[in-house]
Design an enzyme around this catalytic site. Sequence first.
Site, PDB file in Angstrom:
ATOM      1  N   SER A   1     -37.205   0.839 -40.842  1.00  0.00           N
ATOM      2  CA  SER A   1     -35.980   0.452 -41.540  1.00  0.00           C
ATOM      3  C   SER A   1     -35.088  -0.402 -40.638  1.00  0.00           C
ATOM      4  CB  SER A   1     -35.198   1.688 -41.976  1.00  0.00           C
ATOM      5  OG  SER A   1     -35.980   2.512 -42.808  1.00  0.00           O
TER       6      SER A   1
HETATM    7  N1  SAH Z   1     -38.252   6.487 -41.163  1.00  0.00           N
HETATM    8  C1  SAH Z   1     -39.181   5.416 -40.855  1.00  0.00           C
HETATM    9  C2  SAH Z   1     -39.160   4.325 -41.911  1.00  0.00           C
HETATM   10  C3  SAH Z   1     -40.239   4.554 -42.769  1.00  0.00           C
HETATM   11  S1  SAH Z   1     -40.633   3.528 -44.156  1.00  0.00           S
HETATM   12  C4  SAH Z   1     -38.933   4.803 -39.499  1.00  0.00           C
HETATM   13  O1  SAH Z   1     -37.914   5.124 -38.872  1.00  0.00           O
HETATM   14  O2  SAH Z   1     -39.758   4.013 -39.047  1.00  0.00           O
HETATM   15  C5  SAH Z   1     -41.034   4.855 -45.265  1.00  0.00           C
HETATM   16  C6  SAH Z   1     -42.184   5.729 -44.863  1.00  0.00           C
HETATM   17  O3  SAH Z   1     -42.275   6.766 -45.846  1.00  0.00           O
HETATM   18  C7  SAH Z   1     -43.537   5.035 -44.825  1.00  0.00           C
HETATM   19  O4  SAH Z   1     -44.140   5.238 -43.589  1.00  0.00           O
HETATM   20  C8  SAH Z   1     -44.312   5.716 -45.959  1.00  0.00           C
HETATM   21  O5  SAH Z   1     -45.696   5.825 -45.697  1.00  0.00           O
HETATM   22  C9  SAH Z   1     -43.640   7.076 -46.012  1.00  0.00           C
HETATM   23  N2  SAH Z   1     -43.773   7.806 -47.278  1.00  0.00           N
HETATM   24  C10 SAH Z   1     -43.698   7.323 -48.547  1.00  0.00           C
HETATM   25  N3  SAH Z   1     -43.868   8.324 -49.446  1.00  0.00           N
HETATM   26  C11 SAH Z   1     -44.035   9.471 -48.724  1.00  0.00           C
HETATM   27  C12 SAH Z   1     -44.284  10.824 -49.063  1.00  0.00           C
HETATM   28  N4  SAH Z   1     -44.391  11.240 -50.335  1.00  0.00           N
HETATM   29  N5  SAH Z   1     -44.409  11.716 -48.057  1.00  0.00           N
HETATM   30  C13 SAH Z   1     -44.323  11.332 -46.755  1.00  0.00           C
HETATM   31  N6  SAH Z   1     -44.109  10.064 -46.369  1.00  0.00           N
HETATM   32  C14 SAH Z   1     -43.969   9.138 -47.339  1.00  0.00           C
END
Ligand code: SAH
Length: 216
Positions: free
Chosen positions: A65
């Site tokens: 993000s």
């Molecule tokens: N917090 C992260 C940003 C992640 S982008 C950081 O600091 O880098 C969102 C993430 O959520 C992705 O890696 C995606 O694979 C994950 N995601 C999406 N749906 C999900 C679910 N149901 N359970 C766990 N992770 C999920």
Amino acid sequence: MVGDSHKHQGMRKKLVDQLRRKGIQDERVLAALARVPRHLFLDPAFLEHAYEDKAFRIGAGQTISQPYTVAYQSSLLELKPAMKVLEIGTGSGYQASILAEMGAKVFSIERHRSLFDEAKERLRMLGYSKVKTFFGDGFLGQPSFAPYDRILITAAAPEIPRLLLEQLAVGGFLVLPLDSDGGQTMVRLTKSPGGEFMREDFENFRFVPMLKGKVF
Ligand code: SAH
């Protein structure tokens, strides 16, 4: 910290000044952003850009993000020391490190096996080994460690996940970007002693989708 330098610290300080100008006021959040070496969470191809206020690709079609978004969500949590926080969407592990820097006990779930493995190793390398990571579907939460004082979803939720509400402590917050017309609205739900939820709506954002199931 291995791989960090004065140059990168200087770049972080500039980023923090920029976030302050964009309206982030929580000094504990800003201090955490000043400490965590974001460049070590990115593909080396983006190294030069690590301290721009932008999202970047991290593999498996996902993104780390934008710092403003991380700071915004972290501020909405209004963390107090030693709170238990469940993050949905570990991704690169950057948001989890920010929460750990702020003194939270962090639990984080990722549904992509490759991202989970990389983030787990990265968190260990950078000294955030107290962060507990799980490979799983965040819609199910992690009941074994519930209740959580805070739950943070870092992917665009199509609906409010019911099981996460159940795993929230009384007085706790669930912060999530909830699908709305053309993007997502940042929503904060507070659980009352009677088990009802108070809803507050904030700014609009753009996140990758929260999806069901695990990807091996
Ligand atoms: N917090 C992260 C940003 C992640 S982008 C950081 O600091 O880098 C969102 C993430 O959520 C992705 O890696 C995606 O694979 C994950 N995601 C999406 N749906 C999900 C679910 N149901 N359970 C766990 N992770 C999920």
